[in-house]
Design a protein around this motif. Sequence first.
Motif, short mmCIF file in Angstrom:
data_model
loop_
_atom_site.label_atom_id
_atom_site.label_comp_id
_atom_site.label_asym_id
_atom_site.label_seq_id
_atom_site.Cartn_x
_atom_site.Cartn_y
_atom_site.Cartn_z
N ARG A 172 3.32 -3.83 2.66
CA ARG A 172 3.37 -4.42 1.34
C ARG A 172 4.28 -3.60 0.43
N TRP A 173 4.84 -4.28 -0.59
CA TRP A 173 5.73 -3.61 -1.54
C TRP A 173 5.04 -2.42 -2.19
N SER A 174 3.75 -2.53 -2.42
CA SER A 174 2.99 -1.47 -3.09
C SER A 174 2.81 -0.23 -2.23
N GLY A 175 3.18 -0.31 -0.97
CA GLY A 175 3.11 0.85 -0.10
C GLY A 175 1.96 0.80 0.88
N GLY A 176 1.57 1.97 1.34
CA GLY A 176 0.52 2.08 2.33
C GLY A 176 1.10 2.28 3.71
N PRO A 177 0.22 2.51 4.69
CA PRO A 177 0.68 2.79 6.06
C PRO A 177 1.15 1.57 6.82
N GLY A 178 0.84 0.39 6.32
CA GLY A 178 1.21 -0.82 7.02
C GLY A 178 0.16 -1.24 8.02
N GLU A 179 0.37 -2.39 8.61
CA GLU A 179 -0.51 -2.92 9.63
C GLU A 179 0.28 -3.15 10.90
N PHE A 180 -0.38 -2.99 12.05
CA PHE A 180 0.31 -3.05 13.32
C PHE A 180 -0.46 -3.86 14.35
N ALA A 181 0.29 -4.46 15.24
CA ALA A 181 -0.32 -5.09 16.39
C ALA A 181 -0.92 -4.01 17.29
N ASP A 182 -1.99 -4.35 18.00
CA ASP A 182 -2.64 -3.38 18.87
C ASP A 182 -1.67 -2.80 19.90
#
Length: 117
Positions: free
Chosen positions: A52-62
């Motif tokens: 997301r634009w707001s940042g964070g580590p992101g989400e990933f496929a397993d």
Amino acid sequence: QVQLVESGGGLVQAGGSLRLSCAASGRTFNTYTMGWFRQAPGKEREFVAAIRWSGGPGEFADSVKGRFTISLDNAKNTVYLQMNSLKAEDTAVYYCAVKYYGGYDYWGRGTQVTVSS
């Protein structure tokens, strides 16, 4: 309209690393999600990662957790996908996409990643 251009694909040996970039141009906004998808020959397109634009580590496929990281340069509207410990199964055309609302609205043309075993 938003244009997306992927780059950084290529041929890499199994166990190696590659970094993909996706630059957005044209109309851009501050509240977006940028994601990566991939499609291998004969297979359906699958989700890889998103941030997301707001940042964070992101989400990933397993399938890529612990090996891939995603980051975003907000000033450049560019998303990066750092791919480490690559496997032959990672071979695919990688696409980036942008989501403002609903689903992903804009897509790049893709960049080929080939991992030799």
